[in-house]
Design a protein around this motif. Structure first.
Motif, mmCIF file in Angstrom:
data_model
loop_
_atom_site.group_PDB
_atom_site.id
_atom_site.type_symbol
_atom_site.label_atom_id
_atom_site.label_comp_id
_atom_site.label_asym_id
_atom_site.label_seq_id
_atom_site.Cartn_x
_atom_site.Cartn_y
_atom_site.Cartn_z
ATOM 1 N N LYS A 265 -27.678 -11.196 -25.244
ATOM 2 C CA LYS A 265 -28.177 -12.546 -25.457
ATOM 3 C C LYS A 265 -27.061 -13.540 -25.161
ATOM 4 C CE LYS A 265 -31.519 -11.305 -29.056
ATOM 5 N NZ LYS A 265 -31.965 -11.571 -30.457
ATOM 6 N N GLY A 266 -27.465 -14.756 -24.783
ATOM 7 C CA GLY A 266 -26.434 -15.754 -24.517
ATOM 8 C C GLY A 266 -27.026 -17.037 -23.978
ATOM 9 N N THR A 267 -26.157 -17.797 -23.297
ATOM 10 C CA THR A 267 -26.538 -19.113 -22.776
ATOM 11 C C THR A 267 -25.930 -19.305 -21.398
ATOM 12 O OG1 THR A 267 -26.585 -20.036 -25.017
ATOM 13 C CG2 THR A 267 -26.483 -21.599 -23.188
ATOM 14 N N LEU A 268 -26.738 -19.807 -20.476
ATOM 15 C CA LEU A 268 -26.255 -20.235 -19.169
ATOM 16 C C LEU A 268 -26.104 -21.751 -19.220
ATOM 17 C CD1 LEU A 268 -25.638 -19.630 -16.128
ATOM 18 C CD2 LEU A 268 -28.068 -20.088 -15.709
ATOM 19 N N ASP A 269 -24.864 -22.238 -19.052
ATOM 20 C CA ASP A 269 -24.598 -23.680 -19.056
ATOM 21 C C ASP A 269 -24.543 -24.187 -17.619
ATOM 22 O OD1 ASP A 269 -24.237 -24.050 -21.920
ATOM 23 O OD2 ASP A 269 -22.403 -22.870 -21.693
ATOM 24 N N VAL A 270 -25.426 -25.125 -17.290
ATOM 25 C CA VAL A 270 -25.478 -25.714 -15.953
ATOM 26 C C VAL A 270 -25.218 -27.207 -16.084
ATOM 27 C CG1 VAL A 270 -26.902 -26.139 -13.917
ATOM 28 C CG2 VAL A 270 -27.113 -23.972 -15.164
ATOM 29 N N THR A 271 -24.326 -27.729 -15.233
ATOM 30 C CA THR A 271 -23.968 -29.145 -15.265
ATOM 31 C C THR A 271 -24.291 -29.799 -13.926
ATOM 32 O OG1 THR A 271 -22.169 -28.734 -16.835
ATOM 33 C CG2 THR A 271 -22.114 -30.814 -15.627
ATOM 34 N N LEU A 272 -25.018 -30.903 -13.977
ATOM 35 C CA LEU A 272 -25.292 -31.734 -12.807
ATOM 36 C C LEU A 272 -24.478 -33.007 -12.938
ATOM 37 C CD1 LEU A 272 -26.881 -32.617 -10.267
ATOM 38 C CD2 LEU A 272 -28.682 -33.445 -11.801
ATOM 39 N N LEU A 279 -34.988 -36.858 -15.787
ATOM 40 C CA LEU A 279 -34.269 -35.591 -15.825
ATOM 41 C C LEU A 279 -34.853 -34.605 -14.812
ATOM 42 C CD1 LEU A 279 -33.940 -35.078 -19.693
ATOM 43 C CD2 LEU A 279 -32.136 -35.768 -18.091
ATOM 44 N N PRO A 280 -34.044 -34.086 -13.879
ATOM 45 C CA PRO A 280 -34.548 -33.038 -12.989
ATOM 46 C C PRO A 280 -34.873 -31.775 -13.777
ATOM 47 C CG PRO A 280 -32.543 -34.032 -12.110
ATOM 48 C CD PRO A 280 -32.685 -34.520 -13.517
ATOM 49 N N MET A 281 -35.883 -31.052 -13.329
ATOM 50 C CA MET A 281 -36.255 -29.787 -13.957
ATOM 51 C C MET A 281 -35.393 -28.668 -13.389
ATOM 52 S SD MET A 281 -39.471 -27.344 -13.359
ATOM 53 C CE MET A 281 -38.516 -26.757 -11.965
ATOM 54 N N LEU A 282 -34.852 -27.816 -14.247
ATOM 55 C CA LEU A 282 -34.027 -26.692 -13.824
ATOM 56 C C LEU A 282 -34.821 -25.396 -13.887
ATOM 57 C CD1 LEU A 282 -31.281 -25.328 -13.100
ATOM 58 C CD2 LEU A 282 -30.852 -25.201 -15.575
ATOM 59 N N ALA A 283 -34.788 -24.628 -12.795
ATOM 60 C CA ALA A 283 -35.356 -23.275 -12.762
ATOM 61 C C ALA A 283 -34.249 -22.322 -12.323
ATOM 62 C CB ALA A 283 -36.538 -23.191 -11.806
ATOM 63 N N VAL A 284 -34.153 -21.182 -12.998
ATOM 64 C CA VAL A 284 -33.110 -20.195 -12.710
ATOM 65 C C VAL A 284 -33.764 -18.905 -12.238
ATOM 66 C CG1 VAL A 284 -31.133 -18.926 -13.620
ATOM 67 C CG2 VAL A 284 -31.657 -21.210 -14.512
ATOM 68 N N GLU A 285 -33.285 -18.379 -11.111
ATOM 69 C CA GLU A 285 -33.774 -17.106 -10.581
ATOM 70 C C GLU A 285 -32.644 -16.088 -10.622
ATOM 71 O OE1 GLU A 285 -36.398 -17.710 -6.882
ATOM 72 O OE2 GLU A 285 -35.274 -19.596 -7.059
ATOM 73 N N GLY A 286 -32.964 -14.902 -11.115
ATOM 74 C CA GLY A 286 -31.965 -13.843 -11.205
ATOM 75 C C GLY A 286 -32.624 -12.478 -11.153
ATOM 76 N N THR A 298 -29.006 -32.264 -22.420
ATOM 77 C CA THR A 298 -28.265 -33.420 -22.946
ATOM 78 C C THR A 298 -27.655 -34.178 -21.787
ATOM 79 O OG1 THR A 298 -26.257 -32.087 -23.236
ATOM 80 C CG2 THR A 298 -27.739 -32.278 -25.141
ATOM 81 N N ARG A 299 -27.335 -35.437 -21.983
ATOM 82 C CA ARG A 299 -26.738 -36.238 -20.920
ATOM 83 C C ARG A 299 -25.737 -37.223 -21.498
ATOM 84 N NH1 ARG A 299 -31.441 -39.166 -17.937
ATOM 85 N NH2 ARG A 299 -29.697 -39.941 -16.715
ATOM 86 N N ASP A 300 -24.780 -37.608 -20.628
ATOM 87 C CA ASP A 300 -23.862 -38.686 -20.956
ATOM 88 C C ASP A 300 -23.810 -39.629 -19.767
ATOM 89 O OD1 ASP A 300 -22.164 -37.488 -19.058
ATOM 90 O OD2 ASP A 300 -21.070 -36.361 -20.576
ATOM 91 N N ALA A 301 -22.804 -40.461 -19.685
ATOM 92 C CA ALA A 301 -22.749 -41.477 -18.634
ATOM 93 C C ALA A 301 -22.498 -40.886 -17.252
ATOM 94 C CB ALA A 301 -21.662 -42.497 -18.959
ATOM 95 N N LYS A 302 -21.966 -39.655 -17.194
ATOM 96 C CA LYS A 302 -21.574 -39.105 -15.906
ATOM 97 C C LYS A 302 -22.311 -37.838 -15.495
ATOM 98 C CE LYS A 302 -16.838 -40.927 -16.051
ATOM 99 N NZ LYS A 302 -15.405 -40.567 -15.975
ATOM 100 N N SER A 303 -22.997 -37.172 -16.414
ATOM 101 C CA SER A 303 -23.580 -35.875 -16.068
ATOM 102 C C SER A 303 -24.756 -35.530 -16.977
ATOM 103 C CB SER A 303 -22.515 -34.777 -16.153
ATOM 104 O OG SER A 303 -22.023 -34.680 -17.480
#
Length: 359
Positions: A265-272, A279-286, A298-303
């Motif tokens: 178990k875990g988390t994949l962290d993706v930064t745009l 907000l763009p929708m994220l889809a992950v294929e693996g 989550t978002r801030d002023a830059k990402s």
């Protein structure tokens, strides 16, 4: 953004949805059954007519000149008739009236009934990705299907990716010989889902004349710099669909990722590293043994940051595996698609060039 060519349809992991057909769906299915029975009745009549015809004197076979005249009399059509099925209808369309020695655009257009949807190349927790078969086409080197950005359908315990209302899959076709016609023969498998999930198989075919031959028949002059092929009425829609295909970001590091796992178990962290209004929708294929859930955003002023829940089957690992990350823009104008290779595995243990010699 760069220009990548996603692979064609993947997977046949149909998982029917629960539920019963509505009365409208039953009526449509009943109509299809009645139509098939009518076809069988007509086939029996035709068989009787054929036996009578066999007893009559054989008609003279058409000459070569007659065959040629009949072929030339068939008008060029940039679109097939609709193939009507329960929940959707589909057809093949062309962007140009002729082809030359360069790739040209076609499109597979689907109109989807209200309350139904079809699937992206990654269906998600259920459903089945469309499969596009071009092996029976003539005079082509390849036909690459492009995948417009999908939307996500969230249901309790079932998250899928796909399209509703309407979609055009752009197809980039490369002719083998510029001077000969191209015949596109598509065998398409797809599924549509509402309260029930229904698979369909359809066959569609179009012939695209060679540009020089098309110009000769229409009386136009050919030669270097001439452009006898023109846009069809479907060209604008196909190009608009192509603009909705996510592409690799031109700026390195625009999309980055990191994976944290423990005991499967875990988390994949993706930064745009940009902040569009929606907000763009994220889809992950693996790999098939890894599940990627709906991200916490989550978002801030830059990402914008996506924390994606990950579950991996017991005894499996994502070390050294490549994941495909697709960020679909909410306004439908494409988005980004990039790959992320998880550190570790064989790729991480291979020595760097020159180390074997002690350099």
């Amino acid at each position: 953004m760069g220009d990548t060519l996603p692979d064609e349809g993947k997977g046949l992991d149909m998982v029917p949805s629960n539920g019963e057909p509505t009365s409208k769906q039953r009526d449509r299915l009943s109509g299809k059954l009645t139509g098939k029975l009518n076809c069988l009745f007509r086939a029996a009549l035709c068989a009787g007519a054929l036996s009578l015809a066999c007893a009559a004197p054989a008609a003279a076979s058409p000459t070569l000149s007659e065959k040629t005249a009949n072929t030339e009399a068939v008008p060029f059509r940039p679109v097939t008739p609709w193939a009507e099925e329960l929940g959707a209808r589909v057809r093949l369309v062309l962007a140009k009236t002729a082809h030359d020695d360069r790739p040209f655009l076609a499109g597979v257009e689907m109109e989807i009934d209200p309350g139904w949807h079809t699937y992206w190349r990654k269906p998600g927790d259920s459903g089945s990705a469309p499969v596009f078969g071009w092996s029976k086409s003539d005079n082509i080197d390849y036909a690459h299907v492009r995948w417009p950005a999908p939307r996500r359908f969230d249901n309790p315990g079932d998250v899928t990716y796909g399209y509703d209302t309407k979609v055009i899959w752009p197809v980039l076709v490369m002719p083998r010989e510029a001077a000969k016609p191209v015949t596109l023969h598509l065998e398409l498998f797809y599924a549509v889902c509402s309260q029930i999930c229904v698979p369909h198989d359809v066959t569609l075919e179009l012939t695209v004349p060679a540009a020089g031959e098309s110009a000769r028949k229409s009386g136009e002059k050919t030669g270097e710099g001439s452009t006898p092929a023109s846009d069809t009425e479907y060209a604008q829609d196909i190009r608009a669909a192509l603009a909705r295909v996510p592409l690799a970001p031109k700026i390195p590091g625009r999309v980055s990722a990191a994976l944290r796992t423990k005991d499967g178990k875990g988390t994949l962290d993706v930064t745009l590293k940009e902040t569009p209004d929606d907000l763009p929708m994220l889809a992950v294929e693996g790999p098939y043994y890894a599940w990627f859930g709906v991200p916490d955003v989550t978002r801030d002023a830059k990402s914008i940051r996506y924390a994606v829940p990950v579950r991996i089957d017991k005894g499996k690992s994502l070390d050294g595996k490549t994941l495909t990350l697709t960020l679909a823009r909410a306004d439908g104008r494409g988005g980004y698609e990039t790959e992320f290779t998880v550190p570790g595995g064989e790729a991480a243990t291979k020595p760097k060039p020159g180390t074997e010699a002690g350099q």
